[in-house]
Design a protein around this motif. Structure first.
Motif, mmCIF file in Angstrom:
data_model
loop_
_atom_site.group_PDB
_atom_site.id
_atom_site.type_symbol
_atom_site.label_atom_id
_atom_site.label_comp_id
_atom_site.label_asym_id
_atom_site.label_seq_id
_atom_site.Cartn_x
_atom_site.Cartn_y
_atom_site.Cartn_z
ATOM 1 N N ARG A 76 2.550 31.731 17.316
ATOM 2 C CA ARG A 76 3.926 32.113 16.139
ATOM 3 C C ARG A 76 5.153 31.341 15.914
ATOM 4 O O ARG A 76 4.498 30.439 16.733
ATOM 5 N N TYR A 79 10.354 30.422 17.391
ATOM 6 C CA TYR A 79 11.616 31.365 18.129
ATOM 7 C C TYR A 79 12.650 30.803 18.891
ATOM 8 O O TYR A 79 12.433 29.817 19.883
ATOM 9 N N SER A 94 8.946 39.630 17.904
ATOM 10 C CA SER A 94 10.371 39.535 16.684
ATOM 11 C C SER A 94 11.778 39.278 16.538
ATOM 12 O O SER A 94 12.136 38.786 16.641
ATOM 13 N N THR A 97 12.899 36.285 17.344
ATOM 14 C CA THR A 97 12.473 34.716 16.034
ATOM 15 C C THR A 97 13.916 33.809 15.598
ATOM 16 O O THR A 97 14.744 34.783 15.417
ATOM 17 N N PHE A 102 8.085 38.577 13.003
ATOM 18 C CA PHE A 102 6.080 37.447 12.716
ATOM 19 C C PHE A 102 5.928 39.061 12.163
ATOM 20 O O PHE A 102 5.841 40.490 12.602
ATOM 21 N N THR A 108 5.989 34.564 9.612
ATOM 22 C CA THR A 108 7.385 34.293 8.639
ATOM 23 C C THR A 108 7.873 34.634 7.338
ATOM 24 O O THR A 108 7.088 33.527 6.658
#
Length: 472
Positions: A76, A79, A94, A97, A102, A108
């Protein structure tokens, strides 16, 4: 105005590196012929500092002529690691984030909205400073005009026999937390030991507690957080921690992680079952160990490259503009060594990101750069809530023995568990620093008094000592 493209590698992230999946390397972003003509900035590392560099750099390009390609080792995008423990509150990535929520692929909208090509599950594996090229594990090659090393750090794991065992973890990424949760569930884990009683260690202890485990904090030094607080602050903090059901073991000399089969070697894969100490202590039965006792800069790229100067203890050497020994390469965050010092806090990293973005923009002709500040060091003051307890330190919080210009005031409320030490100059006309445990609600005011020359003390400086909660 020159057109610039920025490519960002999420380089080496602490914890277990994830292999790239070719199916996930496909980008939703389409390149144009115009993009190929633009200058390129490769940012190696899309952690918090690398992301901040990118955001700062884009703001400087007022005509929005930049094109960004982002290589991301983790599954991902960027973050917030500072808030990693809060992941247990939602189990939703999320919530951490740096941009927006996400999607199921770890992307994103921010990247598409800012013309960023995001490649997940890839990492930078080499940099050629002569050819000005960075190569990813997927085989992706990116030429650059400016490269920014923001690879961060990984947890330092002491050479303790048994560190290879199932049940021994590091605390750095969302995947680390998920692995701990899965192991605890599969093995009915009831207790855990955290190796390290500094900032990271206490955060890891909070993580273990949030998993419902009986937690032990194991610290080599005589006190917790020895860089931020003193014995009085330690006593107050330990009181708060033990009220929550955790146990603190300082002056601990961990000799080995003992397996369920009783072995204490570096080969056995028997799951961890206890800690053994070289102190005259009994073994401590635990079913999980979390190692969180420091960091090491991830300087593998620079070391293997051979043309970028690396510090004696690791990290990439930088000057006041955050430039490395290679003129076209910058380094920021925990990877950077400035005046023989590595800054492990996020605030100095953000300062570096701002200065480096301006310097890179100047190099590429985006700004004139006549008033770019230099990085001459950073304020290491910090305020945190550790295991529900306020802990703050600022300015000169632990004067050296040879420092004679010192006058101290101490508030030690054993009933409320509040400890405060304010350090003034001998004349009592200047607040130089302090330690706050249990109540740091006036941290901003005290910090400003200590680090600036524009604020004046009250006529009676002792009025600053009582915590706000005791002032009525």
């Amino acid at each position: 105005m020159q057109l610039v493209s920025v490519s960002i590698f999420l380089g080496f992230i602490a914890g277990k590196a994830t292999g790239f999946a070719p199916s996930l390397l496909k980008s939703n972003h389409q390149r144009t012929a115009l993009d190929a003509e633009k200058k390129k900035v490769v940012v190696i590392g899309n952690g918090m500092v690398g992301q901040r560099f990118m955001e700062n750099f884009l703001k400087l390009d007022e005509n929005k002529d930049c094109v960004l390609s982002t290589f991301c080792e983790e599954p991902r995008a960027a973050y917030n690691r500072v808030r990693l423990t809060s992941y247990f509150e939602t189990r939703n990535p999320s919530s951490l984030t740096m941009t927006s929520d996400f999607d199921e692929e770890g992307r994103t909208p921010w990247y598409e909205e800012n013309n960023v090509e995001l490649l997940l599950n890839d990492k930078a594996v080499s940099i050629d400073t002569k050819a000005k090229k960075v190569v990813g594990a997927s085989g992706k090659e990116i030429d650059y005009d400016i490269a920014v090393m923001a690879t961060g750090s990984y947890p330092f794991v002491p050479p303790i026999p048994g560190k290879q065992r199932p049940g021994v973890f590091v605390y750095r990424t969302i995947e680390d937390l998920e692995s701990m949760l899965a192991y605890a569930k599969e093995n009915n884990v009831k207790s855990a030991a955290v190796i390290g009683g500094g900032l990271l260690g206490l955060e890891a202890a909070k993580a273990a507690k949030d998993m419902g485990l009986k937690s032990h904090v194991i610290e080599f030094a005589p006190i917790l957080m020895c860089r931020q607080i003193d014995q009085g602050g330690h006593d107050a903090l330990v009181g708060k921690i033990e009220e929550m059901g955790l146990e603190v073991h300082c002056d601990a000399r961990t000799e080995s992680f003992v397996g369920q089969d009783g072995t204490t070697d570096n080969e056995s894969m028997s799951p961890v079952a206890a800690l053994r100490f070289s102190n005259d202590w009994d073994d401590l039965p635990v079913e999980m160990v979390i190692v969180s006792c420091g960091i090491k800069p991830r300087d593998e790229l620079a070391t293997e490259c051979g043309t970028i100067e690396v510090g004696e203890r690791g990290g990439i050497v930088v000057d006041n503009n955050l430039r490395t020994s290679e003129e076209s390469v910058y380094a920021i965050g925990e990877i950077a060594v400035h005046n023989n010092f590595v800054y492990g806090l996020i605030a100095p990293g953000y300062v570096m990101a701002d200065i480096a973005a301006k310097c890179a923009a100047k190099d590429l002709g985006i700004i004139d750069g006549n008033d770019i500040p230099e990085f001459t060091g950073a304020d290491l003051s910090t305020k945190l809530k550790l295991l529900g307890c306020d802990v703050a330190s600022f300015g000169v919080n632990q004067p050296k023995p040879e420092d004679e210009d010192v006058s101290e005031m101490v508030w030690n409320d054993l009933v409320s568990g509040i400890y405060r030490k304010l350090i003034f100059n001998k004349a009592g006309t200047k607040l130089r620093g302090g330690i706050l445990v249990g109540d740091a609600s006036d941290y901003a005011t005290l910090h400003k008094l200590a680090v600036t020359d524009t604020e004046t003390l009250p006529d009676n400086p002792a009025m600053l000592l009582p915590p706000p909660s005791a002032r009525g």
